[in-house]
Design an enzyme around this catalytic site. Sequence first.
Site, PDB file in Angstrom:
ATOM      1  N   ASP A 148      40.124  41.224  35.997  1.00  0.00           N
ATOM      2  CA  ASP A 148      40.025  40.776  34.607  1.00  0.00           C
ATOM      3  C   ASP A 148      38.780  41.292  33.889  1.00  0.00           C
ATOM      4  OD1 ASP A 148      41.013  38.722  32.468  1.00  0.00           O
ATOM      5  OD2 ASP A 148      38.889  38.274  32.731  1.00  0.00           O
ATOM      6  N   ALA A 176      42.470  39.162  30.175  1.00  0.00           N
ATOM      7  CA  ALA A 176      43.084  40.437  30.540  1.00  0.00           C
ATOM      8  C   ALA A 176      44.227  40.221  31.525  1.00  0.00           C
ATOM      9  CB  ALA A 176      42.039  41.379  31.135  1.00  0.00           C
ATOM     10  N   ASP A 177      44.020  39.326  32.484  1.00  0.00           N
ATOM     11  CA  ASP A 177      45.100  38.981  33.414  1.00  0.00           C
ATOM     12  C   ASP A 177      46.298  38.418  32.660  1.00  0.00           C
ATOM     13  OD1 ASP A 177      44.264  39.587  36.089  1.00  0.00           O
ATOM     14  OD2 ASP A 177      42.813  37.967  35.970  1.00  0.00           O
ATOM     15  N   TYR A 178      46.046  37.501  31.758  1.00  0.00           N
ATOM     16  CA  TYR A 178      47.158  36.825  31.084  1.00  0.00           C
ATOM     17  C   TYR A 178      47.860  37.733  30.075  1.00  0.00           C
ATOM     18  CZ  TYR A 178      45.677  32.537  33.353  1.00  0.00           C
ATOM     19  OH  TYR A 178      45.364  31.594  34.297  1.00  0.00           O
ATOM     20  N   ALA A 181      50.024  39.853  32.096  1.00  0.00           N
ATOM     21  CA  ALA A 181      51.200  39.109  32.558  1.00  0.00           C
ATOM     22  C   ALA A 181      52.258  39.023  31.466  1.00  0.00           C
ATOM     23  CB  ALA A 181      50.781  37.713  33.009  1.00  0.00           C
TER      24      ALA A 181
END
Length: 406
Positions: A148, A176-178, A181
């Site tokens: 992230d 950034a992860d979300y 996703a």
Amino acid sequence: MSAPRYAGHGPHMLSGLRIIDLGTMVAGPVAATLFGDFGAEVIKVEVPRRGDTVRDLGPFVDGKCLYWSVENRNKKSITLDLRKPEGRELLLKLIEQADAVVENFRPGTLEKWGLGWDEMKARNPGLILLRISGFGQTGPYRERAGYDRIALAFGGLMGITGFPDRPPVRIGTSIADYQSAILGAFSLMMAIYHRDLHGGEGQQIDLAMYESIIRFTEVLVPAYDRLGTVRERRGNKHFAAAPGEHFRTADGRYIILTVSADAGFQRLARAMGRGDWLDDPRFATHEQRWQHVDELNSALAAWIEGQPVEALCAALDDAKLAYSFIYSIEDIMNDPHYQARGTIASVPDPQIGPVKMAGVVPKFPDREEKPIEPAPDLGQHNREIYCGLLGLSDQDVAALTDAEVI
């Protein structure tokens, strides 16, 4: 070889889809969770004995990781060692009966195990493979590790977040992860639509986490390209809001109020009793107001802090202006709007009891919402998947367990 198995019917929006989740931590697994939230069967593959790394992150309640509870709900867990030949073959048998696979390993990892795209496609030509990585499957940095904060930095967002006299600031959650996703789930749905509605073939999707950041940086790229503008950290000020800041209220809280449109500025001026602003040529357009944003913010800050909070909210509501107090989690849990919309769900957990978490979004008012299933224990569904789906016997499962394949 098997055809895509999606039946397109069932009690929930994505009933009939089967997703294999090979991911770890956040970006890949959450992309799969979004499918599970709406009824897809999501089979999460975990390393035997250890499981996904996120199981070891806090906070914990009676040994149960709350991070795991939130981000791996609505899934089935099986254990499988993909580094062993027997594990590789079991995964390929699962892939024969799946619609999609999600992975977020460093590029080259699956290929090293003999589980690259060519091997998967040979077993299921209709398969969709979503590949999320820090820097993508191609390019000079493809083999770099990425997570992230790396994506936030490389994607340009962290460099413009914070105040100019201090170091750049990380955003409060793993954005950034979300974002990866969400883009991953969207791209997976596009590929499934193309396959099932247009007769297309299976395909792989290459999503770099840093690209999920740079895609949503407003005009950062074109402003540099055409104007040579290098955006710097401005704290809470933004060129699209004049006035606009995070203002302290009379009771010590903070409220966000930003104004861009001329009509909104005029309503604000009347609410504040600042008729002089309406005739001031310095404030005639947004561009002109931005040139005097500090003066406007200073006057607005004094007005806000000088009003009783109830009177302030009434004035802003009457003027039809957008605003919000900056909420703590305690504020969120007690707010009647959150409660009325069911934004926070309570999910039963057989180990630690009910766990409150953000519910399923978006809402589909004309459809019954799928109940949230608690995140599974490690290997909880081994027998269901290996015996029920792949047709292995209890003796087969016992032997694979003893060999530490599952």
